[in-house]
Design an enzyme around this catalytic site. Structure first.
Site, PDB file in Angstrom:
ATOM      1  CB  SER A  66      -1.052  -0.041   1.126  1.00 36.57           C
ATOM      2  OG  SER A  66      -2.015   1.264   0.872  1.00 36.57           O
TER       3      SER A  66
ATOM      4  CG  HIS B 221      -4.305  -1.735  -1.957  1.00 35.30           C
ATOM      5  ND1 HIS B 221      -4.814  -2.567  -0.761  1.00 35.30           N
ATOM      6  CD2 HIS B 221      -3.618  -0.562  -1.229  1.00 35.30           C
ATOM      7  CE1 HIS B 221      -4.484  -1.826   0.284  1.00 35.30           C
ATOM      8  NE2 HIS B 221      -3.980  -0.897  -0.034  1.00 35.30           N
TER       9      HIS B 221
END
Length: 201
Positions: A97, A122
């Site tokens: 992330s 993501h």
């Protein structure tokens, strides 16, 4: 868990450091937790301190983080870009992330991963409650953040922003070789000697 203490001896004197302060002497910053406002403040403070010590010398940011707050991560990202010291990044364990974005944001040619690490990208997520108008405001802000993060990742990796947008629709896991091909890292290190050789090139 207690923080280890390192004792250094010079001449007849001894000095005790916690392990993180000792690493800071060697211009090493360890991001080994989820990213929140408190962690971001500490990382930013260390980056600014090391720049003030020597603005031309490299800073080494070691990343083992599952990610966390986007705004906290962006504070670290912006500080990395703001300072004049080049920031080398190295993933050990995982950079997921926001951790993956910080890994990619290292100085060109100085972004590394250890051989058994993993990288995951993501889209930002968030759950909202309240009136419909408030939920709509937050949803539009998430879309704005998502577009901004995709543009930043595309800029640092050389990938088309459309591909980044597609790949981040779901959790996208990569090993070091895939992350290198994607442009998130520049090299895979198996030993410190590898890093020295890369810097010499």
């Amino acid at each position: 868990m207690p923080v280890p203490i390192v004792i250094e001896t010079s001449g007849r004197s001894e000095r005790a450091y916690d392990i993180y302060s000792r690493l800071l002497k060697d211009r090493i910053i360890l991001l080994g937790t989820p990213i929140d406002d408190q962690v971001a403040s500490l990382i930013c403070a260390q980056l600014l301190f090391l720049e003030s010590e020597n603005p031309e010398k490299e800073i080494y940011l070691y990343i083992n983080s599952p990610g966390g707050s986007v705004t906290a991560g962006m504070a670290i990202y912006d500080t990395m870009q703001y300072i004049t010291s080049p920031v080398a990044t190295l993933c050990l364990g995982q950079a997921a992330s926001m951790g993956a974005l910080l890994l990619a944001a290292g100085a060109p040619g100085m972004r590394h991963a250890l051989p058994n690490s993993r990288i995951m990208i993501h889209q930002p997520s968030g759950g909202f409650h309240g009136q419909a108008s408030d939920i709509d405001i937050h949803a539009r802000e998430v879309l704005r953040m998502k577009a901004n993060l995709n543009e930043i990742m595309a800029r640092h990796t050389g990938q088309p922003v459309e591909r980044v947008a597609d790949d981040t629709e779901r959790d996208y896991f990569m090993g070091p070789a895939e992350a290198k091909e994607y442009g998130i890292i520049d090299s895979i290190l198996t030993s410190r000697r590898d890093a020295t050789q890369n810097q010499a090139k």
